[in-house]
Design a protein around this motif. Structure first.
Motif, mmCIF file in Angstrom:
data_model
loop_
_atom_site.group_PDB
_atom_site.id
_atom_site.type_symbol
_atom_site.label_atom_id
_atom_site.label_comp_id
_atom_site.label_asym_id
_atom_site.label_seq_id
_atom_site.Cartn_x
_atom_site.Cartn_y
_atom_site.Cartn_z
ATOM 1 N N GLY A 1 0.814 -1.213 0.000
ATOM 2 C CA GLY A 1 0.000 0.000 0.000
ATOM 3 C C GLY A 1 0.842 1.254 0.000
ATOM 4 N N ALA A 2 0.164 2.383 -0.072
ATOM 5 C CA ALA A 2 0.799 3.698 0.019
ATOM 6 C C ALA A 2 -0.243 4.641 0.621
ATOM 7 C CB ALA A 2 1.249 4.185 -1.357
ATOM 8 N N TRP A 3 0.201 5.835 1.026
ATOM 9 C CA TRP A 3 -0.755 6.759 1.623
ATOM 10 C C TRP A 3 -0.404 8.196 1.306
ATOM 11 C CZ3 TRP A 3 1.160 10.231 5.223
ATOM 12 C CH2 TRP A 3 2.401 9.915 5.810
ATOM 13 N N CYS A 4 -1.419 9.046 1.366
ATOM 14 C CA CYS A 4 -1.235 10.489 1.197
ATOM 15 C C CYS A 4 -2.158 11.182 2.186
ATOM 16 C CB CYS A 4 -1.529 10.913 -0.243
ATOM 17 S SG CYS A 4 -3.260 10.728 -0.714
ATOM 18 N N LEU A 5 -2.078 12.491 2.223
ATOM 19 C CA LEU A 5 -2.905 13.270 3.149
ATOM 20 C C LEU A 5 -4.042 13.953 2.395
ATOM 21 C CD1 LEU A 5 -0.143 14.952 5.363
ATOM 22 C CD2 LEU A 5 -1.526 12.935 5.902
ATOM 23 N N VAL A 6 -5.221 13.912 2.982
ATOM 24 C CA VAL A 6 -6.381 14.631 2.460
ATOM 25 C C VAL A 6 -7.032 15.363 3.632
ATOM 26 C CG1 VAL A 6 -6.788 13.034 0.543
ATOM 27 C CG2 VAL A 6 -7.840 12.578 2.775
ATOM 28 N N TRP A 7 -8.122 16.056 3.346
ATOM 29 C CA TRP A 7 -8.869 16.754 4.397
ATOM 30 C C TRP A 7 -10.224 16.073 4.567
ATOM 31 C CZ3 TRP A 7 -6.913 20.803 7.268
ATOM 32 C CH2 TRP A 7 -5.686 21.316 6.826
#
Length: 373
Positions: A18-24
């Motif tokens: 997996g991978a991840w990023c930032l959102v609001w």
């Protein structure tokens, strides 16, 4: 959007990348937005926070405003006076972000991304620059998420302009406000890719020279040195267990004799001579470690412990030819020193970390033993 990783989850015993990023994310009671981690996985699962969904579900979250790409009230980017002259990527939208997420899932799963397909179309057009292949190139280029197109060539000087020229018909203005594309501009754009290929080939040849001493062929499976307990004593038939630091193999190091490497390591760590002698005289490696862990340590121990461990291992294998044979018999395999008694600094811990310094030093000693023969 910046993707971080690697990460993974376990599903039915299977390791899924997996991978991840930032959102609001909008708080359902306070109607305020806070930063949230958005995880995506190779099997298509998407997890904003603790909620599991898929690509279609993420689209609904974005459309409803429950998830946002930017905080509300964020300053909008001013309109560019000219799309052709702009040095900035196109604005990121919910639609283009969904395409980016789909690409990240494809990458994690080992499937081609939109950028990969665009490069394939470039190669096809280079091989045979027909109108049909140029149309395919245009389609592949436009399939790349709009806010990522300027990065697709990896050239921050020219950005994606060679592609924008190639996909524009002759006699038309590139991007509507750029130069009118001519046959010569198409040739120059194609020449750009030819030059890039030549540069990549030169870099590959250079790397081959610089990395000429690198290992060839598939690596050997690692040798894993498991921590084991033998209540009735060490087995008569020697095996990989003799490579561990708790194996009884008396040796002399700097004028002192130690029953095991652990005896030597913990005795040498002691600040007080009486503690050193008491640890050295311990009946077992386990007892030596218990005593050493409770004794006051030398002030310089963090700076010298690696050198001491290397010296102890050299002495052990240098003074026991049969043990040296078993160490060199591991070939060129990585040595993973596992267990539960040693600190993570010395052992391998898989996804949880661990620096495996014991295993790495054993590989070094193995290489030195071979060099000496």
């Amino acid at each position: 959007m910046t993707w971080h990783g690697p990460t993974f989850r376990i599903s039915d015993g299977e390791h899924i990348d997996g991978a991840w990023c930032l959102v609001w994310r909008r708080h359902y009671l306070l109607d305020e937005y806070f930063v949230e981690h958005l995880f995506v996985y190779a099997d298509g699962r998407i997890t904003p926070g603790y909620e599991a969904t898929d690509l279609a579900g993420l689209g609904k979250l974005l459309a409803s405003g429950k998830i946002a790409l930017d905080p509300p009230g964020a300053r909008e980017r001013p309109d560019e006076p000219s799309k052709w002259r702009s040095r900035s990527p196109e604005p990121r939208t919910d639609a283009s972000f969904l395409l980016e997420v789909a690409d990240e899932i494809a990458r994690l799963a080992g499937r081609p991304t939109a950028a990969d397909r665009c490069w394939d179309a470039v190669r096809s057009y280079q091989a045979e620059p027909t109108q049909e292949r140029r149309a395919r190139l245009r389609e592949a280029y436009l399939a790349v998420p709009a806010h990522l197109r300027v990065y697709v060539l990896g050239d921050m000087d020219r950005q994606d302009r060679p592609l924008r020229i190639l996909v524009t018909d002759q006699g038309e203005a590139a991007d509507g406000d750029g130069p009118v594309v001519t046959e010569e501009m198409h040739r120059e754009a194609l020449a750009y890719f030819t030059d890039q290929d030549a540069g990549v080939e030169r870099a590959g040849q250079r790397q081959t020279v610089l990395h000429a001493d690198g290992p060839a062929g598939a690596p050997q499976p690692p040798v894993v040195l498991h921590q084991s307990v033998y209540p009735r004593g060490w087995p008569a038939e020697l095996g990989d267990f003799v490579l561990r630091n708790d194996y009884d193999a008396p040796f002399t190091y700097e004028g002192e004799t130690y029953l095991t490497v652990l005896h030597g390591y913990w005795a040498r760590s002691a600040a007080d001579r009486d503690d050193h002698d008491r640890i050295r005289a311990a009946a077992t490696a386990h007892e030596a470690q218990e005593l050493g862990g409770r004794a006051a340590r030398r002030a310089d121990w963090p700076a010298v412990r690696l050198a001491v461990m290397a010296g102890l291992l050299r002495a052990k294998f240098g003074q026991h030819p049969r043990l040296a044979e078993l160490l060199t018999a591991t070939g060129e395999a990585a040595i993973l020193y596992t267990g539960y008694s040693d600190a993570p600094y010395w052992r391998e811990e898989g996804p949880r970390g661990g620096r495996n310094w014991t295993g790495r030093l054993l590989e070094l000693i193995r290489s030195e033993l071979r060099a000496a023969t």
